[in-house]
Design a protein around this motif. Structure first.
Motif, PDB file in Angstrom:
ATOM      1  N   ASP A  30       0.656  -1.072   0.489  1.00 27.32           N
ATOM      2  CA  ASP A  30       0.089  -0.359  -0.085  1.00 27.32           C
ATOM      3  C   ASP A  30       0.577   1.345   0.097  1.00 27.32           C
ATOM      4  O   ASP A  30       0.488   1.980  -0.532  1.00 27.32           O
ATOM      5  CB  ASP A  30      -0.513  -0.291   1.364  1.00 27.32           C
ATOM      6  N   ALA A  31       1.845   0.926   1.377  1.00 27.75           N
ATOM      7  CA  ALA A  31       2.939   2.504   0.647  1.00 27.75           C
ATOM      8  C   ALA A  31       3.602   2.745  -0.867  1.00 27.75           C
ATOM      9  O   ALA A  31       3.959   4.195  -1.307  1.00 27.75           O
ATOM     10  CB  ALA A  31       4.141   1.961   1.795  1.00 27.75           C
ATOM     11  N   TRP A  32       4.415   1.605  -1.301  1.00 22.59           N
ATOM     12  CA  TRP A  32       4.461   1.868  -2.595  1.00 22.59           C
ATOM     13  C   TRP A  32       3.146   2.266  -3.676  1.00 22.59           C
ATOM     14  O   TRP A  32       3.682   2.857  -4.133  1.00 22.59           O
ATOM     15  CB  TRP A  32       4.804   0.146  -3.125  1.00 22.59           C
ATOM     16  N   VAL A  33       2.239   1.602  -3.496  1.00 24.77           N
ATOM     17  CA  VAL A  33       1.218   2.365  -4.556  1.00 24.77           C
ATOM     18  C   VAL A  33       0.563   4.055  -3.543  1.00 24.77           C
ATOM     19  O   VAL A  33       0.689   4.202  -5.383  1.00 24.77           O
ATOM     20  CB  VAL A  33       0.167   1.500  -4.077  1.00 24.77           C
ATOM     21  N   LEU A  34       0.766   3.958  -2.761  1.00 24.08           N
ATOM     22  CA  LEU A  34       0.177   5.247  -2.781  1.00 24.08           C
ATOM     23  C   LEU A  34       1.807   6.326  -2.665  1.00 24.08           C
ATOM     24  O   LEU A  34       0.915   6.995  -3.447  1.00 24.08           O
ATOM     25  CB  LEU A  34       0.067   5.269  -1.115  1.00 24.08           C
ATOM     26  N   GLY A  35       2.746   5.670  -2.386  1.00 21.39           N
ATOM     27  CA  GLY A  35       3.598   6.672  -2.787  1.00 21.39           C
ATOM     28  C   GLY A  35       4.360   6.892  -4.307  1.00 21.39           C
ATOM     29  O   GLY A  35       4.377   8.339  -4.478  1.00 21.39           O
ATOM     30  N   ILE A  53       6.358   8.078   3.275  1.00 19.93           N
ATOM     31  CA  ILE A  53       5.645   7.378   4.290  1.00 19.93           C
ATOM     32  C   ILE A  53       6.932   6.684   5.029  1.00 19.93           C
ATOM     33  O   ILE A  53       7.702   5.801   4.488  1.00 19.93           O
ATOM     34  CB  ILE A  53       4.908   6.515   2.598  1.00 19.93           C
ATOM     35  N   HIS A  54       5.668   6.775   5.595  1.00 24.28           N
ATOM     36  CA  HIS A  54       6.270   6.380   6.867  1.00 24.28           C
ATOM     37  C   HIS A  54       5.532   5.617   7.804  1.00 24.28           C
ATOM     38  O   HIS A  54       4.333   6.103   7.852  1.00 24.28           O
ATOM     39  CB  HIS A  54       6.946   6.734   8.800  1.00 24.28           C
ATOM     40  N   ARG A  55       5.530   4.278   8.445  1.00 21.08           N
ATOM     41  CA  ARG A  55       4.855   3.184   9.330  1.00 21.08           C
ATOM     42  C   ARG A  55       5.414   2.397  10.900  1.00 21.08           C
ATOM     43  O   ARG A  55       6.357   2.107  10.075  1.00 21.08           O
ATOM     44  CB  ARG A  55       4.170   1.890   8.538  1.00 21.08           C
ATOM     45  N   GLN A  59      10.472   3.844   7.476  1.00 19.89           N
ATOM     46  CA  GLN A  59       9.895   4.758   6.456  1.00 19.89           C
ATOM     47  C   GLN A  59      10.028   3.353   5.582  1.00 19.89           C
ATOM     48  O   GLN A  59      10.813   2.865   4.932  1.00 19.89           O
ATOM     49  CB  GLN A  59      11.835   5.413   5.663  1.00 19.89           C
ATOM     50  N   LEU A  60       8.401   3.526   4.346  1.00 20.81           N
ATOM     51  CA  LEU A  60       8.345   2.659   4.016  1.00 20.81           C
ATOM     52  C   LEU A  60       8.690   3.017   2.318  1.00 20.81           C
ATOM     53  O   LEU A  60       8.126   1.882   1.556  1.00 20.81           O
ATOM     54  CB  LEU A  60       7.009   2.298   3.969  1.00 20.81           C
ATOM     55  N   GLY A 130      -6.087   3.422  14.988  1.00 21.94           N
ATOM     56  CA  GLY A 130      -5.520   4.280  15.230  1.00 21.94           C
ATOM     57  C   GLY A 130      -4.221   5.080  14.078  1.00 21.94           C
ATOM     58  O   GLY A 130      -3.999   3.997  13.512  1.00 21.94           O
ATOM     59  N   VAL A 131      -4.112   5.785  14.609  1.00 21.07           N
ATOM     60  CA  VAL A 131      -2.719   6.354  13.791  1.00 21.07           C
ATOM     61  C   VAL A 131      -1.374   5.242  13.913  1.00 21.07           C
ATOM     62  O   VAL A 131      -0.668   5.198  15.204  1.00 21.07           O
ATOM     63  CB  VAL A 131      -2.642   7.757  13.910  1.00 21.07           C
ATOM     64  N   ILE A 132      -1.147   4.748  12.478  1.00 22.59           N
ATOM     65  CA  ILE A 132       0.195   4.391  13.176  1.00 22.59           C
ATOM     66  C   ILE A 132       0.898   4.760  12.205  1.00 22.59           C
ATOM     67  O   ILE A 132       2.510   4.232  11.550  1.00 22.59           O
ATOM     68  CB  ILE A 132      -0.428   2.668  11.724  1.00 22.59           C
ATOM     69  N   GLY A 133       0.652   5.755  11.481  1.00 17.21           N
ATOM     70  CA  GLY A 133       2.064   6.635  10.378  1.00 17.21           C
ATOM     71  C   GLY A 133       1.490   7.186   9.907  1.00 17.21           C
ATOM     72  O   GLY A 133       0.379   8.436  10.290  1.00 17.21           O
ATOM     73  N   ALA A 134       2.651   7.746   8.735  1.00 12.50           N
ATOM     74  CA  ALA A 134       2.478   9.345   8.859  1.00 12.50           C
ATOM     75  C   ALA A 134       2.674   9.478   6.579  1.00 12.50           C
ATOM     76  O   ALA A 134       4.054   9.228   6.519  1.00 12.50           O
ATOM     77  CB  ALA A 134       2.690  10.773   8.662  1.00 12.50           C
TER      78      ALA A 134
END
Length: 159
Positions: A30-35, A53-55, A59-60, A130-134
């Motif tokens: 998901d991080a790769w696709v969103l980034g 993108i961090h989780r 850093q992802l 909840g919040v897991i990253g940004a």
């Protein structure tokens, strides 16, 4: 509300964005696709941004587009720390202080070299967790950074 880089959102609109832009799960893929989506949007606009993108402290995803500088990475870290500390978008945190007639820098009691409540970092929130990253963008004026992230999150979550 659809992303519009010319519109300054109200506190209510910013809070509604956070309630709406929630994931069922958030994986490395998901991080790769969103980034990658953010990179595509930024390239279309020739935006000189860095994207991160961090989780859970890892850093992802990271990309630095033409025109971005090492300063953008420093801004990313400062904005991301605000999301991690407050659990809200960096722009919303700054807007809350402005709504009280002050600034984050004057009233938060946090080191401005470590924290920046400027637009561009948005919490990755997972339903029931909840919040897991940004996800963070730096390189444009803060409101445009914020809207670029919101636009990408909306597109990702609508797919």
């Amino acid at each position: 509300m659809t992303a519009n880089p010319e519109t300054t959102p109200t506190l209510e609109e910013l809070q509604a964005q956070e309630r709406r832009l929630v994931f069922d799960r958030f994986s490395h893929e998901d991080a790769w696709v969103l980034g990658s989506l953010l990179v595509e949007l930024a390239r279309e606009r020739q935006a000189p941004v860095a994207i991160d993108i961090h989780r859970a402290g890892q850093q992802l995803f990271h990309a630095a587009l033409p025109g971005s500088t090492p300063d953008n990475d420093a801004w990313i870290a400062r904005k991301r720390r605000v999301v991690e500390r407050y659990g809200s978008a960096s722009y919303l945190v700054g807007a809350r202080f402005r709504a009280k007639g002050t600034t984050f820098e004057d009233s938060s009691r946090l080191d401005p070299d470590t924290y920046a409540a400027h637009g561009g970092s948005f919490p990755i929130t997972v339903e029931g967790v909840g919040v897991i990253g940004a996800v963070t963008v730096s390189g444009l004026p803060q409101l445009q950074d914020h809207w670029l992230v919101v636009e990408a999150l909306e597109a990702f979550l609508d797919r």
